[in-house]
Write an enzyme that holds these catalytic residues in place. Structure first.
Site, PDB file in Angstrom:
ATOM      1  CG  ASP A 272      -8.839  -7.809   0.302  1.00 23.85           C
ATOM      2  OD1 ASP A 272      -9.660  -8.121   0.525  1.00 23.85           O
ATOM      3  OD2 ASP A 272      -7.021  -8.380  -0.321  1.00 23.85           O
ATOM      4  CG  ASP A 332      -8.411  -9.826  -6.430  1.00 24.03           C
ATOM      5  OD1 ASP A 332      -9.472  -9.253  -5.890  1.00 24.03           O
ATOM      6  OD2 ASP A 332      -7.295 -10.444  -6.294  1.00 24.03           O
TER       7      ASP A 332
HETATM    8  C1  GLA Z   1      -7.134  -9.740  -2.229  1.00 28.54           C
HETATM    9  C2  GLA Z   1      -7.295  -8.523  -3.327  1.00 28.54           C
HETATM   10  C3  GLA Z   1      -6.724  -8.307  -4.437  1.00 28.54           C
HETATM   11  C4  GLA Z   1      -4.993  -7.969  -3.391  1.00 28.54           C
HETATM   12  C5  GLA Z   1      -4.570  -9.095  -3.288  1.00 28.54           C
HETATM   13  C6  GLA Z   1      -3.650  -8.515  -1.971  1.00 28.54           C
HETATM   14  O1  GLA Z   1      -7.274 -10.281  -3.767  1.00 28.54           O
HETATM   15  O2  GLA Z   1      -8.702  -8.371  -4.121  1.00 28.54           O
HETATM   16  O3  GLA Z   1      -7.043  -6.592  -5.441  1.00 28.54           O
HETATM   17  O4  GLA Z   1      -5.090  -6.432  -2.854  1.00 28.54           O
HETATM   18  O5  GLA Z   1      -5.467  -9.594  -2.366  1.00 28.54           O
HETATM   19  O6  GLA Z   1      -3.238 -10.302  -0.899  1.00 28.54           O
END
Ligand code: GLA
Length: 506
Positions: A272, A332
């Site tokens: 990420d 997200d």
């Molecule tokens: C980001 C990602 C999510 C999750 C969070 C965890 O927002 O896009 O899918 O993994 O981080 O902190």
């Protein structure tokens, strides 16, 4: 009169002088207060699961009414510029010059403000010891192609902890989830990856090895347990110094971390971007993701590589070259109709880049998390299958309703997702109805008609719209029943936010 007049003038002059003095005092006080904005301002945050203390730090410099500074926490940093007017200050980030990033007042030696218009902050004066050290810059590697790992010939299927559990995930929850993946039939339906998302991370030991925190006392033992159930284990990190939740990530430790995960028996990595944005611009996305792709490859252990960078930098064009098996194309997902539909509709420009080994990822499933109706969840499942998305359940598999089970484990819909041709459907809109057509390996097509409207609507699927001259057989994949095309068409009523999903053979 003269005297009186001159007396008045004297009085007036005196008044002006007094006013001048008062003004000077006020100006001095203001500038003194304004000067007081320079320095280090700190608001302590929560204690992370690895024992580290999160904090909010603003380092400010002042020149007259001009302010410059950096706002930092463990996981992010923003350069700010702005002005002080007396005790009031306004600070702006370069990317949003019209809206203050942080604004407020100096009150009794404390900063009282609002971050991004919504997060209240009360920060006290700190010392250099409170500052968050600046991370040194590491040049991204030269571009090269990471060999294909041969995994994910069809979109990966499994479960991920984030959507429902976020930071409340631990060893026991993962073990019981793995048990439920087996007892519920999820594993046998194809959901084999059990993926731990953010907040498992501990701190690095003296040799720089990243440990898990107290919630995950023994990752190797957990991996062994998950494997003993016929499942695979996934983990999470990122190319920046910190994850999105503020935990240590893999910046400068890529090979070391990849080796650690391989030694634990990890089978899948979600990587990420998050705090990497404080260090690199988007033109470094490819080499930075390549670095971990190469590190995974060097371990010799096959690990699915999931790029999570929200679709930035045209990832679909270079994702496979860095060894990526899937890449997020959106922000997200949330457990809402608008979020779900918004994410899947953003797949359209990248549709041609999906194929065996590398997939567009509109984010994990929300099915069963109870903020959408079952009709909406059937639409969610149908659309993810039509766009050949990874299917990562994000609900509590230990306590699924029969409706949730029937949606997640609909084998005929899963077969559309897992079709070996790996084509991604795109929509054609007609009023409230949106039709998605996906060619399948056996020459048949899957067609989904989604009703975006607030009232039930009649959907008509024409063989000619599917590129078929005639229809041999057709099946409604939610009714689990064969249906008949008459005069080259099939019509059915679709509820609001519902879907008609057919598999049609010529
Ligand atoms: C980001 C990602 C999510 C999750 C969070 C965890 O927002 O896009 O899918 O993994 O981080 O902190």
């Amino acid at each position: 009169m003269r005297n009186e007049w001159s007396g008045m003038r004297v009085f007036g002059a005196m008044r002006a002088r007094v006013a001048g003095v008062v003004l000077c005092v006020v100006v001095a006080a203001i500038s003194c207060l304004a000067q007081g904005l320079a320095g280090i301002w700190v608001q302590p945050g929560r204690t992370l699961d690895n024992g580290e203390q999160q904090k909010w730090v603003l380092v400010l410099k002042q020149n007259g009414s001009d302010l410059t500074g950096t706002l930092k926490s463990l996981d992010y940093g923003v350069e700010l510029k702005g002005t002080a007017t007396g005790t009031h200050f306004e600070l702006f980030a370069a990317w949003q010059p019209g809206t203050p990033y942080f604004t407020g007042y100096l009150v009794n030696g404390e900063l009282h403000g609002l971050e991004r218009g919504r997060r209240p902050v009360t920060a006290k004066a700190g010392t250099a010891a409170d500052d968050i050290p600046t991370v040194s810059y590491i040049d991204p590697p030269a571009l090269k192609t990471v060999p294909d790992n041969g995994l994910a010939k069809t979109p990966p299927m499994g479960w991920n902890s984030w959507n429902l559990f976020a930071g409340k995930i631990d060893d026991q929850t993962v073990r019981t989830m793995a048990d439920a993946m087996v007892s519920s039939g999820m594993r046998d339906a194809g959901y084999v990856y059990v993926n731990i998302d953010d907040t498992w991370e501990g701190v690095r030991d003296a040799q720089g090895n990243l440990q898990s925190n107290h919630k995950f006392p023994d990752m190797k033992a957990l991996a062994d347990y998950v494997h003993s159930k016929g499942l695979k284990l996934g983990i999470y990190s990122g190319p920046g110094p910190r994850t999105c939740a503020g935990y240590p990530a893999s910046y400068g430790h890529e090979e070391q971390d990849a080796k650690t995960w391989a030694a634990w028996g990890v089978d899948y990595l979600k990587y990420d971007w998050c705090s990497a944005r404080n260090i690199y611009k988007n033109d470094a996305l490819q080499p930075v993701y390549q670095k971990m792709g190469a590190a995974l490859e060097a371990t010799g252990r096959p690990m699915v590589y999931s790029l999570c960078e929200y679709g930035w930098g045209e990832v679909e064009k270079w994702g496979p070259a860095v060894g990526g098996n899937l890449w997020r194309t959106t922000g997200d997902i949330r457990d809402s109709w608008d979020s779900m539909i918004g994410n899947v509709e953003k797949q359209v420009p990248t549709a041609q880049y999906a194929g065996p080994g590398h997939w567009n990822d509109p984010d994990m499933l929300e099915i069963g998390n109870s903020h959408m109706t079952d009709d909406e969840y059937r639409t969610h499942m149908s659309l993810w299958a039509l766009v050949a998305s990874p299917l990562l359940a994000g609900n509590d598999v230990r306590s699924m309703t029969d409706a949730t089970k029937a949606i997640l484990m609909n084998k005929e819909v899963i077969a559309v997702d897992q079709d070996s041709l790996g084509k991604q459907a795109s929509p054609v809109k007609n009023g409230d109805l949106e039709t998605w057509v996906k060619p399948l390996a056996d020459g048949s097509v899957a067609v989904g008609v989604v009703n975006l409207g607030a009232a039930a609507a009649q959907a008509t699927v024409k063989a000619s719209d599917l590129g078929l001259s005639s229809v041999k057989s057709a099946r409604d994949l939610w009714a689990h029943a064969d249906v008949k095309f008459a005069d080259g068409a099939y019509a059915a009523t679709v509820p609001s936010h519902g879907v008609l999903l057919l598999r049609v053979s010529k």
